[in-house]
Design a protein around this motif. Structure first.
Motif, PDB file in Angstrom:
ATOM      1  N   GLY A  10       0.840  -1.183  -0.292  1.00 27.40           N
ATOM      2  CA  GLY A  10       0.103  -0.089   0.089  1.00 27.40           C
ATOM      3  C   GLY A  10       0.828   1.383  -0.026  1.00 27.40           C
ATOM      4  N   ALA A  11       0.425   1.939  -0.890  1.00 29.17           N
ATOM      5  CA  ALA A  11       1.426   3.460  -1.038  1.00 29.17           C
ATOM      6  C   ALA A  11       0.539   4.546  -1.002  1.00 29.17           C
ATOM      7  N   PRO A  13      -0.699   7.475   2.027  1.00 33.77           N
ATOM      8  CA  PRO A  13      -0.091   7.994   3.176  1.00 33.77           C
ATOM      9  C   PRO A  13       0.851   7.097   4.224  1.00 33.77           C
ATOM     10  N   VAL A  32       4.601  -1.813  -2.547  1.00 34.65           N
ATOM     11  CA  VAL A  32       3.798  -2.473  -3.662  1.00 34.65           C
ATOM     12  C   VAL A  32       2.218  -1.841  -3.607  1.00 34.65           C
ATOM     13  N   LYS A  34      -1.541  -1.829  -5.627  1.00 35.06           N
ATOM     14  CA  LYS A  34      -2.460  -2.204  -6.954  1.00 35.06           C
ATOM     15  C   LYS A  34      -2.654  -1.175  -8.005  1.00 35.06           C
ATOM     16  N   PHE A  37       0.074   5.154  -9.997  1.00 38.19           N
ATOM     17  CA  PHE A  37      -0.184   6.713  -9.610  1.00 38.19           C
ATOM     18  C   PHE A  37      -0.178   7.485 -10.952  1.00 38.19           C
ATOM     19  N   ARG A  39      -3.537   8.108  -8.659  1.00 37.16           N
ATOM     20  CA  ARG A  39      -4.459   7.419  -8.456  1.00 37.16           C
ATOM     21  C   ARG A  39      -5.593   8.245  -7.583  1.00 37.16           C
ATOM     22  N   THR A  42     -11.110   7.634  -2.576  1.00 38.34           N
ATOM     23  CA  THR A  42     -12.334   8.488  -2.130  1.00 38.34           C
ATOM     24  C   THR A  42     -11.898   9.002  -0.622  1.00 38.34           C
ATOM     25  N   ASP A  45     -10.303  15.089   1.343  1.00 44.87           N
ATOM     26  CA  ASP A  45      -8.853  15.835   0.754  1.00 44.87           C
ATOM     27  C   ASP A  45      -8.614  16.953   1.977  1.00 44.87           C
ATOM     28  N   LYS A 125      -1.653  -5.869  -7.741  1.00 46.63           N
ATOM     29  CA  LYS A 125      -2.626  -5.969  -6.594  1.00 46.63           C
ATOM     30  C   LYS A 125      -2.254  -7.516  -5.794  1.00 46.63           C
ATOM     31  N   ILE A 168      -5.392  -6.524   2.776  1.00 40.28           N
ATOM     32  CA  ILE A 168      -5.220  -8.117   2.575  1.00 40.28           C
ATOM     33  C   ILE A 168      -4.404  -8.562   3.513  1.00 40.28           C
ATOM     34  N   ALA A 186     -18.778   6.896   4.273  1.00 36.82           N
ATOM     35  CA  ALA A 186     -18.959   8.424   3.718  1.00 36.82           C
ATOM     36  C   ALA A 186     -18.816   8.455   2.203  1.00 36.82           C
ATOM     37  N   PHE A 217     -15.459  21.200   1.219  1.00 38.12           N
ATOM     38  CA  PHE A 217     -14.107  21.762   1.336  1.00 38.12           C
ATOM     39  C   PHE A 217     -13.619  22.035  -0.064  1.00 38.12           C
ATOM     40  N   ARG A 273     -15.425   2.990   3.217  1.00 37.66           N
ATOM     41  CA  ARG A 273     -15.633   2.831   4.403  1.00 37.66           C
ATOM     42  C   ARG A 273     -14.368   3.540   5.296  1.00 37.66           C
ATOM     43  N   HIS A 304     -10.968  12.122  10.290  1.00 33.82           N
ATOM     44  CA  HIS A 304      -9.412  12.504   9.526  1.00 33.82           C
ATOM     45  C   HIS A 304      -8.737  11.133   9.812  1.00 33.82           C
TER      46      HIS A 304
HETATM   47  C1  LIG Z   1     -15.166   9.859   2.190  1.00 32.33           C
HETATM   48  C2  LIG Z   1     -13.927   9.618   3.052  1.00 32.33           C
HETATM   49  C3  LIG Z   1     -13.564  10.949   3.374  1.00 32.33           C
HETATM   50  C4  LIG Z   1     -12.525  11.147   4.069  1.00 32.33           C
HETATM   51  N1  LIG Z   1     -12.031  12.293   4.471  1.00 32.33           N
HETATM   52  C5  LIG Z   1     -10.769  12.615   5.044  1.00 32.33           C
HETATM   53  C6  LIG Z   1     -10.268  13.913   5.160  1.00 32.33           C
HETATM   54  O1  LIG Z   1     -10.921  14.912   4.787  1.00 32.33           O
HETATM   55  N2  LIG Z   1      -9.075  14.115   5.771  1.00 32.33           N
HETATM   56  C7  LIG Z   1      -8.335  12.988   6.343  1.00 32.33           C
HETATM   57  O2  LIG Z   1      -7.211  13.098   6.909  1.00 32.33           O
HETATM   58  N3  LIG Z   1      -8.755  11.516   6.180  1.00 32.33           N
HETATM   59  C8  LIG Z   1     -10.008  11.567   5.594  1.00 32.33           C
HETATM   60  N4  LIG Z   1     -10.515  10.280   5.374  1.00 32.33           N
HETATM   61  C9  LIG Z   1      -9.697   9.077   5.674  1.00 32.33           C
HETATM   62  C10 LIG Z   1      -8.379   8.864   4.843  1.00 32.33           C
HETATM   63  O3  LIG Z   1      -8.945   8.884   3.589  1.00 32.33           O
HETATM   64  C11 LIG Z   1      -7.874   7.506   5.334  1.00 32.33           C
HETATM   65  O4  LIG Z   1      -7.647   7.434   6.659  1.00 32.33           O
HETATM   66  C12 LIG Z   1      -6.324   7.561   4.607  1.00 32.33           C
HETATM   67  O5  LIG Z   1      -6.587   7.562   3.129  1.00 32.33           O
HETATM   68  C13 LIG Z   1      -5.494   6.348   5.178  1.00 32.33           C
HETATM   69  O6  LIG Z   1      -4.340   6.102   4.659  1.00 32.33           O
HETATM   70  P1  LIG Z   1      -3.839   4.792   4.282  1.00 32.33           P
HETATM   71  O7  LIG Z   1      -2.505   4.904   3.681  1.00 32.33           O
HETATM   72  O8  LIG Z   1      -3.875   3.730   5.495  1.00 32.33           O
HETATM   73  O9  LIG Z   1      -4.614   3.997   3.462  1.00 32.33           O
HETATM   74  P2  LIG Z   1      -5.190   4.338   1.738  1.00 32.33           P
HETATM   75  O10 LIG Z   1      -4.948   5.900   1.551  1.00 32.33           O
HETATM   76  O11 LIG Z   1      -6.382   3.749   1.578  1.00 32.33           O
HETATM   77  O12 LIG Z   1      -4.088   3.785   0.949  1.00 32.33           O
HETATM   78  C14 LIG Z   1      -3.942   2.232   0.882  1.00 32.33           C
HETATM   79  C15 LIG Z   1      -3.206   1.914  -0.413  1.00 32.33           C
HETATM   80  O13 LIG Z   1      -3.207   0.427  -0.421  1.00 32.33           O
HETATM   81  C16 LIG Z   1      -3.394  -0.101  -1.829  1.00 32.33           C
HETATM   82  N5  LIG Z   1      -4.147  -1.256  -1.667  1.00 32.33           N
HETATM   83  C17 LIG Z   1      -5.117  -1.903  -1.210  1.00 32.33           C
HETATM   84  N6  LIG Z   1      -5.274  -3.273  -1.185  1.00 32.33           N
HETATM   85  C18 LIG Z   1      -4.116  -3.587  -2.137  1.00 32.33           C
HETATM   86  C19 LIG Z   1      -3.589  -4.942  -2.230  1.00 32.33           C
HETATM   87  N7  LIG Z   1      -4.368  -5.870  -2.227  1.00 32.33           N
HETATM   88  N8  LIG Z   1      -2.437  -4.903  -3.187  1.00 32.33           N
HETATM   89  C20 LIG Z   1      -1.755  -3.716  -3.219  1.00 32.33           C
HETATM   90  N9  LIG Z   1      -1.930  -2.463  -2.669  1.00 32.33           N
HETATM   91  C21 LIG Z   1      -3.280  -2.344  -2.056  1.00 32.33           C
HETATM   92  C22 LIG Z   1      -4.447   0.976  -2.365  1.00 32.33           C
HETATM   93  O14 LIG Z   1      -4.414   0.960  -3.699  1.00 32.33           O
HETATM   94  C23 LIG Z   1      -4.065   2.228  -1.718  1.00 32.33           C
HETATM   95  O15 LIG Z   1      -3.164   3.030  -2.673  1.00 32.33           O
HETATM   96  C24 LIG Z   1     -11.826   9.941   4.382  1.00 32.33           C
HETATM   97  C25 LIG Z   1     -12.057   8.865   4.195  1.00 32.33           C
HETATM   98  C26 LIG Z   1     -13.179   8.614   3.361  1.00 32.33           C
HETATM   99  C27 LIG Z   1     -13.791   7.295   2.743  1.00 32.33           C
END
Ligand SMILES: Cc1cc2nc3c(=O)[nH]c(=O)nc-3n(C[C@H](O)[C@H](O)[C@H](O)COP(=O)(O)OP(=O)(O)OC[C@H]3O[C@@H](n4cnc5c(N)ncnc54)[C@H](O)[C@@H]3O)c2cc1C
Length: 392
Positions: A10-11, A13, A32, A34, A37, A39, A42, A45, A125, A168, A186, A217, A273, A304
């Motif tokens: 997962g790439a 934040p 790694v 899926k 970029f 990409r 949801t 922002d 993926k 996963i 959301a 926003f 979710r 957040h």
């Molecule tokens: C509608 C909505 C609004 C939101 N608004 C905000 C906001 O305004 N501000 C805020 O701070 N947070 C907000 N959030 C929460 C925020 O989006 C997440 O907390 C944040 O993205 C988490 O980062 P992450 O790196 O953990 O996961 P993610 O950003 O989800 O990144 C996970 C990465 O893993 C990759 N991945 C997933 N499965 C696989 C696989 N099997 N193989 C390879 N790669 C895979 C995906 O492609 C993705 O790039 C919101 C969430 C939602 C749903």
């Protein structure tokens, strides 16, 4: 088949912050994702201030680098809107920004490409993560992880699941890491030509859905991220479709309708979710850790998660470095990571969870407080008391 010390899945934040934090470790790291970029993800922002604080610690010239990143909107205030009550404004002292995740996450991954030796696999993926029975000689490493996708086959000593809400990595272990998780759901859409300020994040608390909120926003270039988030226990068994609820609110809520009148919907309404922190639960095991949404680190009050994802990604990197230094990858040793996430992130989220339950459980009380708090005389009295207390 390539072998790595660490594989980050997962790439977003969490994964990019983790890779940046490992840049001087000398370890062989694979990152790694899926998707290829840039990409989309949801999201609302809104980039929380602590996210940039994490970056500043990782890269000393963050402010200069971020100044050159153009796909962002400076935000100077947040405002809370309740029906028939004067909005409450909070002005931000520190710099705060919104940025479409399409651009912001690409910006983060570009930093990994520029500043680290990480091997990046995009568009791969992962569908299988397994601990092989192959034993390494010496040390505490009981096995090697085998990571498989359609065109990818890697092995590693340590795996860090930064793969979001449907992780996963989390699902590949016998411990059910996702048991008892509280969720919110959301939806968001992009609009152009919205009738509100381009430097204020608006939150609407709704009479029609007390366990949720609507947001508007600004993300720059006259585009606004407009969304609705609700607690899943509010929609469970009640046949509420959040996308339908979103459209109904846009059409029927007088305050929101006024602001969106004449605005153009730029794409589909998309939903996802949010795994909320509600209480401490395991987020690591032998040779593995979870970070970000995979470790359910979304703030239950504000929704957040970007900042918590980056903070936990860095903590996972620090733990990983310790594991290799000490040659200890046991589940017991990994609990140090759980402890740090709990003390540095979880405690605050736990307080916010309780506050969120109170806010959503007593909407009338919230309205009353907002009414009292919005009153100028009460505000002045509050300020006087606050400053007197500070002077003491
Ligand atoms: C509608 C909505 C609004 C939101 N608004 C905000 C906001 O305004 N501000 C805020 O701070 N947070 C907000 N959030 C929460 C925020 O989006 C997440 O907390 C944040 O993205 C988490 O980062 P992450 O790196 O953990 O996961 P993610 O950003 O989800 O990144 C996970 C990465 O893993 C990759 N991945 C997933 N499965 C696989 C696989 N099997 N193989 C390879 N790669 C895979 C995906 O492609 C993705 O790039 C919101 C969430 C939602 C749903």
């Amino acid at each position: 088949m390539s072998h790595y010390d660490i594989a980050i899945i997962g790439a977003g934040p969490a994964g990019t912050a983790c890779a940046l934090a490992l840049r001087e470790s000398g370890l062989r790291v694979a990152l790694v994702d899926k998707s290829t970029f840039p990409r989309d993800k949801t999201c609302g922002d809104a980039i929380p201030g602590p996210a940039l604080k994490v970056l500043r610690k990782l890269l000393p010239d963050t402010d200069e680098i971020f100044d050159q990143f153009t796909e962002k909107q400076r935000v100077q205030s947040s405002s809370v809107h309740l029906r028939n009550i004067k909005p409450i404004y909070v002005n931000w002292v520190t710099k705060a920004y919104n940025s479409p995740r399409l651009d912001f996450d690409n910006f983060l991954l570009d930093l990994v490409k520029k500043y680290t030796e990480t091997n990046i696999y995009e568009g791969e993926k992962i569908y299988k993560v397994e601990q092989s029975s192959h034993h390494k000689s010496g040390g505490f490493k009981p096995s090697t992880f085998v990571i498989e996708g359609k065109n990818i086959h890697l092995t590693c000593d340590l795996i860090i699941g930064c793969d979001g809400a449907n992780s996963i990595v989390s699902r590949s272990f016998s411990v059910d890491f996702q048991e008892n998780i509280k969720n919110s759901f959301a939806v968001r859409a992009y609009y152009a030509g919205v009738n509100c300020a381009a430097n204020d994040n608006r939150f609407y608390l709704l009479d029609e859905l007390p366990k949720g909120y609507f947001w508007i926003f600004p993300v720059g270039k006259n585009v606004y991220n407009v969304g609705l988030g609700v607690l899943t226990n509010q929609i469970k068994g009640k046949k509420i479709d959040v996308k339908d609820a979103f459209h109904d609110i846009v059409k029927q809520n007088p305050d929101i309708r006024a602001v969106l009148q004449g605005a153009e919907l730029l794409d589909k309404v998309k939903g996802f979710r949010l795994p909320l922190w509600s209480r401490r639960q395991p987020i690591s095991g032998a040779q593995m850790m979870l970070a970000g949404d995979a470790a359910y680190l979304v703030d239950p009050l504000q929704g957040h998660g970007i900042d918590k994802a980056m903070q936990s990604g860095v903590l996972a990197a620090e733990q990983a470095i310790s594991c290799f230094e000490k040659g200890n990858f046991s589940a017991t040793f990994m609990r140090d990571y759980d402890e740090k996430v709990y003390t540095q992130i979880g405690k605050e989220l736990g307080r916010n969870f309780r506050l969120m339950q109170w806010v959503s459980g007593y909407p009338r009380m919230v309205k009353l407080l907002a009414r009292i708090g919005g009153n100028e005389r009460v505000k002045q009295l509050g300020q006087r008391l606050f400053y007197r207390k500070k002077k003491k």
